[in-house]
Write a protein that holds these residues in place. Structure first.
Motif, PDB file in Angstrom:
ATOM      1  N   CYS A   1     -26.569 -35.817 -69.137  1.00 14.70           N
ATOM      2  CA  CYS A   1     -26.483 -35.631 -67.681  1.00 14.70           C
ATOM      3  C   CYS A   1     -25.297 -34.775 -67.268  1.00 14.70           C
ATOM      4  O   CYS A   1     -25.284 -34.230 -66.160  1.00 14.70           O
ATOM      5  CB  CYS A   1     -26.390 -36.986 -66.987  1.00 14.70           C
ATOM      6  SG  CYS A   1     -27.797 -38.066 -67.270  1.00 14.70           S
ATOM      7  N   ASP A   2     -24.298 -34.661 -68.136  1.00 10.70           N
ATOM      8  CA  ASP A   2     -23.134 -33.837 -67.822  1.00 10.70           C
ATOM      9  C   ASP A   2     -23.378 -32.368 -68.130  1.00 10.70           C
ATOM     10  O   ASP A   2     -22.519 -31.517 -67.852  1.00 10.70           O
ATOM     11  CB  ASP A   2     -21.910 -34.335 -68.599  1.00 10.70           C
ATOM     12  CG  ASP A   2     -22.152 -34.355 -70.105  1.00 10.70           C
ATOM     13  OD1 ASP A   2     -23.303 -34.590 -70.519  1.00 10.70           O
ATOM     14  OD2 ASP A   2     -21.178 -34.143 -70.860  1.00 10.70           O
ATOM     15  N   LYS A   3     -24.560 -32.058 -68.685  1.00 12.37           N
ATOM     16  CA  LYS A   3     -24.900 -30.670 -69.020  1.00 12.37           C
ATOM     17  C   LYS A   3     -26.106 -30.154 -68.234  1.00 12.37           C
ATOM     18  O   LYS A   3     -26.143 -29.007 -67.818  1.00 12.37           O
ATOM     19  CB  LYS A   3     -25.165 -30.552 -70.519  1.00 12.37           C
ATOM     20  CG  LYS A   3     -23.965 -30.942 -71.389  1.00 12.37           C
ATOM     21  CD  LYS A   3     -24.319 -30.915 -72.846  1.00 12.37           C
ATOM     22  CE  LYS A   3     -23.132 -31.305 -73.714  1.00 12.37           C
ATOM     23  NZ  LYS A   3     -22.705 -32.715 -73.478  1.00 12.37           N
ATOM     24  N   GLU A   4     -27.112 -31.012 -68.061  1.00 12.46           N
ATOM     25  CA  GLU A   4     -28.298 -30.668 -67.288  1.00 12.46           C
ATOM     26  C   GLU A   4     -28.504 -31.693 -66.190  1.00 12.46           C
ATOM     27  O   GLU A   4     -28.237 -32.882 -66.372  1.00 12.46           O
ATOM     28  CB  GLU A   4     -29.539 -30.638 -68.187  1.00 12.46           C
ATOM     29  CG  GLU A   4     -29.561 -29.499 -69.181  1.00 12.46           C
ATOM     30  CD  GLU A   4     -30.890 -29.449 -69.929  1.00 12.46           C
ATOM     31  OE1 GLU A   4     -31.527 -28.377 -69.915  1.00 12.46           O
ATOM     32  OE2 GLU A   4     -31.277 -30.484 -70.504  1.00 12.46           O
ATOM     33  N   GLY A   5     -29.003 -31.230 -65.045  1.00  8.78           N
ATOM     34  CA  GLY A   5     -29.149 -32.112 -63.897  1.00  8.78           C
ATOM     35  C   GLY A   5     -30.233 -33.160 -64.076  1.00  8.78           C
ATOM     36  O   GLY A   5     -31.366 -32.841 -64.454  1.00  8.78           O
TER      37      GLY A   5
ATOM     38  N   ASN B   1     -24.597 -27.425 -59.941  1.00  8.27           N
ATOM     39  CA  ASN B   1     -25.721 -28.352 -59.834  1.00  8.27           C
ATOM     40  C   ASN B   1     -25.194 -29.680 -59.309  1.00  8.27           C
ATOM     41  O   ASN B   1     -24.383 -30.335 -59.978  1.00  8.27           O
ATOM     42  CB  ASN B   1     -26.364 -28.532 -61.208  1.00  8.27           C
ATOM     43  CG  ASN B   1     -27.645 -29.351 -61.159  1.00  8.27           C
ATOM     44  OD1 ASN B   1     -27.713 -30.389 -60.515  1.00  8.27           O
ATOM     45  ND2 ASN B   1     -28.664 -28.895 -61.870  1.00  8.27           N
ATOM     46  N   PRO B   2     -25.607 -30.121 -58.113  1.00  6.31           N
ATOM     47  CA  PRO B   2     -25.047 -31.340 -57.522  1.00  6.31           C
ATOM     48  C   PRO B   2     -25.165 -32.573 -58.412  1.00  6.31           C
ATOM     49  O   PRO B   2     -24.251 -33.403 -58.457  1.00  6.31           O
ATOM     50  CB  PRO B   2     -25.863 -31.510 -56.232  1.00  6.31           C
ATOM     51  CG  PRO B   2     -26.338 -30.137 -55.896  1.00  6.31           C
ATOM     52  CD  PRO B   2     -26.592 -29.474 -57.212  1.00  6.31           C
ATOM     53  N   GLN B   3     -26.286 -32.705 -59.145  1.00  7.56           N
ATOM     54  CA  GLN B   3     -26.469 -33.882 -59.979  1.00  7.56           C
ATOM     55  C   GLN B   3     -25.591 -33.840 -61.231  1.00  7.56           C
ATOM     56  O   GLN B   3     -25.153 -34.888 -61.708  1.00  7.56           O
ATOM     57  CB  GLN B   3     -27.948 -34.050 -60.354  1.00  7.56           C
ATOM     58  CG  GLN B   3     -28.775 -34.738 -59.278  1.00  7.56           C
ATOM     59  CD  GLN B   3     -28.895 -33.923 -57.998  1.00  7.56           C
ATOM     60  OE1 GLN B   3     -29.295 -32.757 -58.030  1.00  7.56           O
ATOM     61  NE2 GLN B   3     -28.550 -34.519 -56.872  1.00  7.56           N
ATOM     62  N   VAL B   4     -25.306 -32.646 -61.748  1.00  6.27           N
ATOM     63  CA  VAL B   4     -24.357 -32.535 -62.860  1.00  6.27           C
ATOM     64  C   VAL B   4     -22.958 -32.883 -62.372  1.00  6.27           C
ATOM     65  O   VAL B   4     -22.190 -33.580 -63.053  1.00  6.27           O
ATOM     66  CB  VAL B   4     -24.385 -31.120 -63.478  1.00  6.27           C
ATOM     67  CG1 VAL B   4     -23.292 -30.964 -64.534  1.00  6.27           C
ATOM     68  CG2 VAL B   4     -25.745 -30.846 -64.103  1.00  6.27           C
TER      69      VAL B   4
ATOM     70  N   ALA C   1     -41.822 -38.783 -58.603  1.00  7.01           N
ATOM     71  CA  ALA C   1     -42.690 -37.610 -58.516  1.00  7.01           C
ATOM     72  C   ALA C   1     -41.837 -36.428 -58.066  1.00  7.01           C
ATOM     73  O   ALA C   1     -40.616 -36.541 -57.912  1.00  7.01           O
ATOM     74  CB  ALA C   1     -43.835 -37.858 -57.535  1.00  7.01           C
ATOM     75  N   ASN C   2     -42.476 -35.311 -57.853  1.00 10.27           N
ATOM     76  CA  ASN C   2     -41.751 -34.131 -57.378  1.00 10.27           C
ATOM     77  C   ASN C   2     -41.174 -34.386 -55.998  1.00 10.27           C
ATOM     78  O   ASN C   2     -41.887 -34.781 -55.073  1.00 10.27           O
ATOM     79  CB  ASN C   2     -42.678 -32.918 -57.323  1.00 10.27           C
ATOM     80  CG  ASN C   2     -43.067 -32.433 -58.708  1.00 10.27           C
ATOM     81  OD1 ASN C   2     -42.381 -32.732 -59.679  1.00 10.27           O
ATOM     82  ND2 ASN C   2     -44.151 -31.702 -58.800  1.00 10.27           N
TER      83      ASN C   2
ATOM     84  N   ASN D   1     -39.377 -25.658 -56.309  1.00 10.28           N
ATOM     85  CA  ASN D   1     -38.557 -24.868 -57.217  1.00 10.28           C
ATOM     86  C   ASN D   1     -37.063 -24.944 -56.897  1.00 10.28           C
ATOM     87  O   ASN D   1     -36.281 -24.132 -57.389  1.00 10.28           O
ATOM     88  CB  ASN D   1     -39.000 -23.400 -57.223  1.00 10.28           C
ATOM     89  CG  ASN D   1     -40.444 -23.244 -57.654  1.00 10.28           C
ATOM     90  OD1 ASN D   1     -40.887 -23.881 -58.608  1.00 10.28           O
ATOM     91  ND2 ASN D   1     -41.184 -22.398 -56.932  1.00 10.28           N
ATOM     92  N   GLY D   2     -36.677 -25.909 -56.061  1.00  8.33           N
ATOM     93  CA  GLY D   2     -35.265 -26.103 -55.747  1.00  8.33           C
ATOM     94  C   GLY D   2     -34.559 -26.865 -56.863  1.00  8.33           C
ATOM     95  O   GLY D   2     -35.185 -27.413 -57.771  1.00  8.33           O
ATOM     96  N   VAL D   3     -33.233 -26.922 -56.778  1.00 10.96           N
ATOM     97  CA  VAL D   3     -32.434 -27.569 -57.823  1.00 10.96           C
ATOM     98  C   VAL D   3     -32.779 -29.049 -57.924  1.00 10.96           C
ATOM     99  O   VAL D   3     -32.964 -29.582 -59.028  1.00 10.96           O
ATOM    100  CB  VAL D   3     -30.925 -27.384 -57.538  1.00 10.96           C
ATOM    101  CG1 VAL D   3     -30.092 -28.200 -58.520  1.00 10.96           C
ATOM    102  CG2 VAL D   3     -30.544 -25.916 -57.616  1.00 10.96           C
ATOM    103  N   TYR D   4     -32.890 -29.731 -56.781  1.00 11.66           N
ATOM    104  CA  TYR D   4     -33.170 -31.170 -56.821  1.00 11.66           C
ATOM    105  C   TYR D   4     -34.540 -31.435 -57.445  1.00 11.66           C
ATOM    106  O   TYR D   4     -34.693 -32.355 -58.251  1.00 11.66           O
ATOM    107  CB  TYR D   4     -33.105 -31.776 -55.418  1.00 11.66           C
ATOM    108  CG  TYR D   4     -33.174 -33.288 -55.430  1.00 11.66           C
ATOM    109  CD1 TYR D   4     -32.014 -34.053 -55.504  1.00 11.66           C
ATOM    110  CD2 TYR D   4     -34.394 -33.962 -55.382  1.00 11.66           C
ATOM    111  CE1 TYR D   4     -32.065 -35.433 -55.541  1.00 11.66           C
ATOM    112  CE2 TYR D   4     -34.454 -35.344 -55.422  1.00 11.66           C
ATOM    113  CZ  TYR D   4     -33.289 -36.074 -55.494  1.00 11.66           C
ATOM    114  OH  TYR D   4     -33.350 -37.446 -55.537  1.00 11.66           O
ATOM    115  N   GLN D   5     -35.541 -30.651 -57.081  1.00 18.16           N
ATOM    116  CA  GLN D   5     -36.871 -30.857 -57.645  1.00 18.16           C
ATOM    117  C   GLN D   5     -36.866 -30.640 -59.152  1.00 18.16           C
ATOM    118  O   GLN D   5     -37.506 -31.395 -59.899  1.00 18.16           O
ATOM    119  CB  GLN D   5     -37.896 -29.931 -56.988  1.00 18.16           C
ATOM    120  CG  GLN D   5     -39.330 -30.220 -57.415  1.00 18.16           C
ATOM    121  CD  GLN D   5     -40.330 -29.337 -56.721  1.00 18.16           C
ATOM    122  OE1 GLN D   5     -40.714 -28.301 -57.251  1.00 18.16           O
ATOM    123  NE2 GLN D   5     -40.755 -29.729 -55.524  1.00 18.16           N
TER     124      GLN D   5
END
Length: 302
Positions: A220-224, A117-120, A167-168, A173-177
């Protein structure tokens, strides 16, 4: 929540954070100090040699996460050249992979991806920056595909910027959304019913202690999550950010997301915006322009 960090706006000075309250001197201690000042030493010693004065301000520190496997080309090299040209004297720290062309002045914190996950992954790289002595308490966070196009001041970076209300965003249904939805839900649970979207593809200023609290409190280190969107909404709740206009009317940022944009528009934004960024598709159009703008090696390269 920790109170909003107070930082001074300056052209080149790094903001300073007050970490401990100043203690008042008691009357007794003051009297003792005065008595000591009046007393004569038994033997006078020669004065110590003068020490070289330290600079009042450390250089601004730019921190850039970098994953070589995701790079389309020399984005990082041109980002570094652009920073050196726009803010001479800065310090740059790379978190992640170290490019082969990096010179001794390009500081490096080694870090391997721990999530798909890029944000994680971003949160983990932020944690590495927080833990490192190479990064000061207050620093600038940016990306390898954001290029500074003109001289900028620290105030340009510190100013809060937003796309508008959160907002979305991203592919359905992508990872970033999904990460954006999770961020929106988390902020609403805090009572922030209409949070701003601070993911503007522009550099931002953050403070270590506050950032560490955000990462811990929201997991944030576990979920994006969109980490800086959490950070800015949490610590600047009542602020009204500048709304970026990523179109023909804007003056702050332009994003190139197509390989064949109108060259007249591209030339215009390169001549008028403070920053430009690209995605993978836009790199084809941006690369030749960056070669023209930043053709020479900088001090961060071998």
């Amino acid at each position: 929540m920790k109170k909003e960090t107070k930082i001074q706006e300056s052209g080149t000075d790094l903001p300073k954070v007050e970490t401990s309250p100043k203690k008042k001197t008691s009357q007794k201690a003051a009297a003792a100090t005065a008595d000591a000042a009046d007393a004569k030493p038994e033997a006078e010693e020669p004065p110590a040699p003068a020490k070289e004065a330290k600079s009042e301000a450390d250089p601004i520190c730019i921190v850039i996460p970098y994953l070589a496997a995701k790079a389309k080309g020399d984005e990082l090299r041109y980002a570094v050249r652009a920073w050196e040209k726009s803010l001479p004297g800065i310090r740059i720290v790379i978190v992640g992979d170290k490019p082969a062309w990096a010179g001794k002045e390009l500081l490096h914190i080694a870090h391997k991806p721990l999530s798909n996950n890029p944000q994680v992954d971003v949160a983990h790289k932020m944690m590495a920056a927080i833990a490192s002595d190479l990064v000061p308490d207050v620093f600038v966070w940016t990306n390898d595909d954001i290029y500074t196009l003109c001289p900028v001041q620290l105030a340009d970076i510190m100013t809060l910027k937003s796309h508008g209300l959160l907002a979305n965003r991203g592919k359905a249904n992508g990872v970033y959304q999904e990460n954006a939805k999770r961020t929106l839900e988390a902020l609403r649970k805090l009572g922030i019913t209409a949070p701003y979207d601070y993911a503007t593809h522009t550099p931002v200023v953050m403070e270590k202690e506050s950032l560490a609290k955000i990462i811990e409190d929201f997991g944030c280190d576990k979920e994006g999550h969109l980490v800086y969107t959490l950070y800015a909404n949490s610590f600047f709740r009542d602020h009204r950010p500048i709304i970026t206009q990523n179109d023909g009317r804007g003056s702050i940022i332009a994003s190139v997301y197509r390989p064949n944009p109108d060259t007249r528009i591209l030339d215009k934004v390169l001549a008028t915006r403070k920053w430009v960024n690209n995605n993978d598709a836009g790199w084809t159009a941006v690369e030749p322009k960056l070669k023209e703008l930043f053709p020479d090696k900088c001090r961060f390269e071998k």
